[in-house]
Design a protein around this motif. Structure first.
Motif, PDB file in Angstrom:
ATOM      1  N   GLN A  58      -4.846   3.023  -0.752  1.00  0.00           N
ATOM      2  CA  GLN A  58      -3.594   3.680  -0.374  1.00  0.00           C
ATOM      3  C   GLN A  58      -2.984   4.349  -1.600  1.00  0.00           C
ATOM      4  OE1 GLN A  58      -0.349   1.031   0.402  1.00  0.00           O
ATOM      5  NE2 GLN A  58       1.007   2.612   1.218  1.00  0.00           N
ATOM      6  N   ILE A  59      -2.533   5.604  -1.426  1.00  0.00           N
ATOM      7  CA  ILE A  59      -1.647   6.241  -2.396  1.00  0.00           C
ATOM      8  C   ILE A  59      -0.426   6.724  -1.640  1.00  0.00           C
ATOM      9  CG2 ILE A  59      -3.494   6.926  -3.983  1.00  0.00           C
ATOM     10  CD1 ILE A  59      -3.316   9.752  -2.906  1.00  0.00           C
ATOM     11  N   SER A  60       0.642   7.045  -2.370  1.00  0.00           N
ATOM     12  CA  SER A  60       1.882   7.398  -1.680  1.00  0.00           C
ATOM     13  C   SER A  60       2.789   8.231  -2.574  1.00  0.00           C
ATOM     14  CB  SER A  60       2.623   6.117  -1.249  1.00  0.00           C
ATOM     15  OG  SER A  60       3.614   6.408  -0.280  1.00  0.00           O
ATOM     16  N   ASP A  61       3.659   8.987  -1.935  1.00  0.00           N
ATOM     17  CA  ASP A  61       4.778   9.652  -2.609  1.00  0.00           C
ATOM     18  C   ASP A  61       4.335  10.456  -3.824  1.00  0.00           C
ATOM     19  OD1 ASP A  61       7.449   8.532  -1.260  1.00  0.00           O
ATOM     20  OD2 ASP A  61       5.958   6.934  -1.302  1.00  0.00           O
ATOM     21  N   SER A  62       3.478  11.447  -3.559  1.00  0.00           N
ATOM     22  CA  SER A  62       2.995  12.317  -4.637  1.00  0.00           C
ATOM     23  C   SER A  62       4.053  13.312  -5.090  1.00  0.00           C
ATOM     24  CB  SER A  62       1.749  13.075  -4.178  1.00  0.00           C
ATOM     25  OG  SER A  62       0.745  12.180  -3.771  1.00  0.00           O
ATOM     26  N   ILE A  96      -5.787   6.335   2.385  1.00  0.00           N
ATOM     27  CA  ILE A  96      -4.583   6.535   3.191  1.00  0.00           C
ATOM     28  C   ILE A  96      -3.470   7.038   2.278  1.00  0.00           C
ATOM     29  CG2 ILE A  96      -2.703   5.278   4.337  1.00  0.00           C
ATOM     30  CD1 ILE A  96      -4.802   3.613   5.752  1.00  0.00           C
ATOM     31  N   HIS A  97      -2.781   8.087   2.714  1.00  0.00           N
ATOM     32  CA  HIS A  97      -1.604   8.584   1.982  1.00  0.00           C
ATOM     33  C   HIS A  97      -0.386   8.350   2.871  1.00  0.00           C
ATOM     34  CE1 HIS A  97       1.228  10.997  -0.218  1.00  0.00           C
ATOM     35  NE2 HIS A  97       0.308  11.386  -1.093  1.00  0.00           N
ATOM     36  N   THR A  98       0.580   7.557   2.366  1.00  0.00           N
ATOM     37  CA  THR A  98       1.718   7.182   3.206  1.00  0.00           C
ATOM     38  C   THR A  98       2.947   8.056   2.975  1.00  0.00           C
ATOM     39  OG1 THR A  98       2.063   5.349   1.640  1.00  0.00           O
ATOM     40  CG2 THR A  98       1.073   4.805   3.745  1.00  0.00           C
ATOM     41  N   GLY A  99       2.733   9.356   2.819  1.00  0.00           N
ATOM     42  CA  GLY A  99       3.817  10.312   2.951  1.00  0.00           C
ATOM     43  C   GLY A  99       4.483  10.782   1.674  1.00  0.00           C
ATOM     44  N   ASP A 100       5.290  11.858   1.845  1.00  0.00           N
ATOM     45  CA  ASP A 100       5.849  12.634   0.747  1.00  0.00           C
ATOM     46  C   ASP A 100       4.731  13.154  -0.134  1.00  0.00           C
ATOM     47  OD1 ASP A 100       8.420  12.508   1.668  1.00  0.00           O
ATOM     48  OD2 ASP A 100       9.128  11.051   0.192  1.00  0.00           O
ATOM     49  N   VAL A 101       3.784  13.799   0.521  1.00  0.00           N
ATOM     50  CA  VAL A 101       2.727  14.522  -0.184  1.00  0.00           C
ATOM     51  C   VAL A 101       3.365  15.593  -1.070  1.00  0.00           C
ATOM     52  CG1 VAL A 101       0.752  16.063   0.135  1.00  0.00           C
ATOM     53  CG2 VAL A 101       1.060  14.084   1.643  1.00  0.00           C
ATOM     54  N   SER A 102       4.352  16.283  -0.512  1.00  0.00           N
ATOM     55  CA  SER A 102       5.043  17.371  -1.203  1.00  0.00           C
ATOM     56  C   SER A 102       6.485  16.970  -1.489  1.00  0.00           C
ATOM     57  CB  SER A 102       5.040  18.624  -0.335  1.00  0.00           C
ATOM     58  OG  SER A 102       5.895  18.425   0.798  1.00  0.00           O
ATOM     59  N   VAL A 202      -4.032  -2.513  11.039  1.00  0.00           N
ATOM     60  CA  VAL A 202      -3.346  -1.961   9.874  1.00  0.00           C
ATOM     61  C   VAL A 202      -2.440  -0.840  10.355  1.00  0.00           C
ATOM     62  CG1 VAL A 202      -3.592  -0.705   7.692  1.00  0.00           C
ATOM     63  CG2 VAL A 202      -5.191  -2.546   8.252  1.00  0.00           C
ATOM     64  N   VAL A 203      -1.158  -0.971  10.105  1.00  0.00           N
ATOM     65  CA  VAL A 203      -0.171   0.045  10.469  1.00  0.00           C
ATOM     66  C   VAL A 203       0.310   0.707   9.184  1.00  0.00           C
ATOM     67  CG1 VAL A 203       2.072   0.470  11.535  1.00  0.00           C
ATOM     68  CG2 VAL A 203       0.553  -1.277  12.479  1.00  0.00           C
ATOM     69  N   PHE A 204       0.368   2.037   9.178  1.00  0.00           N
ATOM     70  CA  PHE A 204       0.874   2.714   7.993  1.00  0.00           C
ATOM     71  C   PHE A 204       1.865   3.797   8.396  1.00  0.00           C
ATOM     72  CE2 PHE A 204      -3.074   4.643   9.277  1.00  0.00           C
ATOM     73  CZ  PHE A 204      -3.037   6.002   8.979  1.00  0.00           C
ATOM     74  N   ALA A 205       2.973   3.824   7.696  1.00  0.00           N
ATOM     75  CA  ALA A 205       4.047   4.785   7.926  1.00  0.00           C
ATOM     76  C   ALA A 205       4.745   5.017   6.603  1.00  0.00           C
ATOM     77  CB  ALA A 205       5.026   4.256   8.975  1.00  0.00           C
ATOM     78  N   VAL A 236      -2.028  -8.637  10.967  1.00  0.00           N
ATOM     79  CA  VAL A 236      -1.393  -7.318  10.932  1.00  0.00           C
ATOM     80  C   VAL A 236      -0.948  -7.036   9.507  1.00  0.00           C
ATOM     81  CG1 VAL A 236       0.472  -5.853  11.804  1.00  0.00           C
ATOM     82  CG2 VAL A 236      -0.570  -7.571  13.309  1.00  0.00           C
ATOM     83  N   THR A 237      -1.346  -5.896   8.992  1.00  0.00           N
ATOM     84  CA  THR A 237      -0.915  -5.455   7.667  1.00  0.00           C
ATOM     85  C   THR A 237      -0.139  -4.156   7.834  1.00  0.00           C
ATOM     86  OG1 THR A 237      -2.875  -6.434   6.661  1.00  0.00           O
ATOM     87  CG2 THR A 237      -1.657  -4.846   5.334  1.00  0.00           C
ATOM     88  N   VAL A 238       1.088  -4.115   7.336  1.00  0.00           N
ATOM     89  CA  VAL A 238       1.947  -2.934   7.453  1.00  0.00           C
ATOM     90  C   VAL A 238       2.131  -2.334   6.067  1.00  0.00           C
ATOM     91  CG1 VAL A 238       4.189  -2.046   8.183  1.00  0.00           C
ATOM     92  CG2 VAL A 238       3.138  -3.935   9.441  1.00  0.00           C
ATOM     93  N   LEU A 239       1.667  -1.097   5.889  1.00  0.00           N
ATOM     94  CA  LEU A 239       1.715  -0.409   4.602  1.00  0.00           C
ATOM     95  C   LEU A 239       2.714   0.741   4.667  1.00  0.00           C
ATOM     96  CD1 LEU A 239      -2.123  -0.188   3.877  1.00  0.00           C
ATOM     97  CD2 LEU A 239      -0.510  -1.941   3.090  1.00  0.00           C
ATOM     98  N   ASN A 240       3.567   0.820   3.664  1.00  0.00           N
ATOM     99  CA  ASN A 240       4.570   1.879   3.610  1.00  0.00           C
ATOM    100  C   ASN A 240       4.690   2.422   2.193  1.00  0.00           C
ATOM    101  OD1 ASN A 240       6.111  -0.443   5.621  1.00  0.00           O
ATOM    102  ND2 ASN A 240       5.698   1.578   6.435  1.00  0.00           N
ATOM    103  N   GLY A 241       5.421   3.509   2.069  1.00  0.00           N
ATOM    104  CA  GLY A 241       5.778   4.085   0.786  1.00  0.00           C
ATOM    105  C   GLY A 241       7.286   4.193   0.690  1.00  0.00           C
ATOM    106  N   HIS A 242       7.773   5.369   0.298  1.00  0.00           N
ATOM    107  CA  HIS A 242       9.181   5.762   0.360  1.00  0.00           C
ATOM    108  C   HIS A 242      10.042   5.162  -0.745  1.00  0.00           C
ATOM    109  CE1 HIS A 242      12.725   7.465   2.176  1.00  0.00           C
ATOM    110  NE2 HIS A 242      13.261   6.290   2.449  1.00  0.00           N
TER     111      HIS A 242
END
Length: 313
Positions: A58-62, A96-102, A202-205, A236-242
């Motif tokens: 997982q990576i996130s918030d680029s 998996i990329h959990t958002g804020d790519v841009s 696996v839930v990702f948001a 259940v594994t819940v993955l987030n960023g933000h």
């Protein structure tokens, strides 16, 4: 840390005690609903983990397009993260990329991110962050990154694990809380209804489904409804960023994990006037606060193990 339980902000301190601020990686496992974690000294120790049945990164918030303190070069730190993934991915099946790519939903920012992330050599699955849906209600993001899922939510199976990508940034609520909405919740109910309770999920948001800190909008307004649907599953594994920092929590069979950003750190909940980039990061320390996450599902139904690795300078 003051642990006076009678203090008025003891609830916030309990939340902060869940956090792992570290330059070291963290190995996290859950057994019988009890979380166990330990800091790892380096990649040699991480490599001693038994061969998994499925692993992914997982990576996130680029935040490609952000160019202010403490990080004027977000493409550079994303590239460092992807280089780390490429070196350490082993038998990882996907990214998996959990958002804020841009940062501003601009085509050029999406182009840069997509080109850099492609260097990982892994099939990549995305969900949107609020910074990705600023233009035309997110349609440019969905057309590029969630093809076939024009509203940004979807599911797929990989090696016996059921993955669910959710969009909780389209209709933010008061204070910036995430929101899934009636249509997405109905879809989620249909998606999960015929799944056996023994199947790992696996839930990702982007925004955490659990309430990390309501005053800053670090939670999802109707997340409890989604979690109710998930509680019958044994793993259940819940993955987030933000929130740009590691926080972990376990409720029954549901393990929550938020990821570092590849762009900039944010303050711990309630320790600043509001969320946003920590600007006064000491020189040379930035990359120790950024990083990637690797998740492994071991053969035989063992709990998923989560390892965080920083982008050391």
């Amino acid at each position: 840390m003051d642990r006076n339980e009678d203090a008025p902000d003891s609830g916030r301190r309990k939340t902060l005690e869940c956090m792992v601020w570290a330059g070291a990686a963290t190995l996290w496992t859950v057994s019988g609903g009890i979380p166990r974690s330990r800091l790892l000294g380096g990649t040699a120790e991480a490599a001693s983990i038994p061969a998994p049945g499925l692993s992914f990164v997982q990576i996130s918030d680029s935040h490609i397009g952000f160019a202010n303190p403490p990080n004027p070069d977000t493409p550079g730190t994303l590239r460092a993260a992807v280089d780390l993934v490429a070196r350490e991915k082993g038998d990882a099946a996907l990214l998996i990329h959990t958002g804020d790519v841009s940062h501003l939903s601009r085509d050029a920012q999406f182009d840069t991110a997509e080109q850099i992330i492609g260097g990982a050599g892994l099939e990549t699955h995305y969900v949107p962050g609020e910074h990705d849906v600023l233009v035309d209600d997110g349609k440019p993001f969905f057309a590029r990154f969630t093809k076939g899922a024009e509203r940004g939510w979807y599911s797929f199976d990989q090696q016996g694990v059921h993955f669910v990508g959710l969009n909780n940034v389209q209709d933010l609520k008061a204070g910036g809380l995430g929101n899934l909405g009636r249509d997405q919740l109905a879809w989620l109910d249909r998606d999960l209804r015929d799944r056996p309770a023994s199947q790992p999920v696996v839930v990702f948001a982007h925004v955490p489904l659990w309430t990390v800190y309501q005053d800053w909008g670090w939670g999802t307004d109707d997340g409890a409804q989604a979690l109710t649907m998930l509680r019958r599953f044994g793993s259940v594994t819940v993955l987030n960023g933000h929130i740009h920092q590691i926080m972990q929590k376990v409720e029954g069979t549901v393990a929550f994990h938020t990821a570092r950003s590849t762009a900039f750190p944010q303050p711990a909940p309630g320790t600043a006037p509001g969320p946003g980039p920590i600007k006064d990061v000491e020189p040379g320390r930035l990359r120790s606060l950024l990083g990637i996450t690797r998740v492994s599902a071991k053969r035989g139904g063992a709990p998923l193990a989560v390892i965080d690795t920083p982008l050391t300078a």
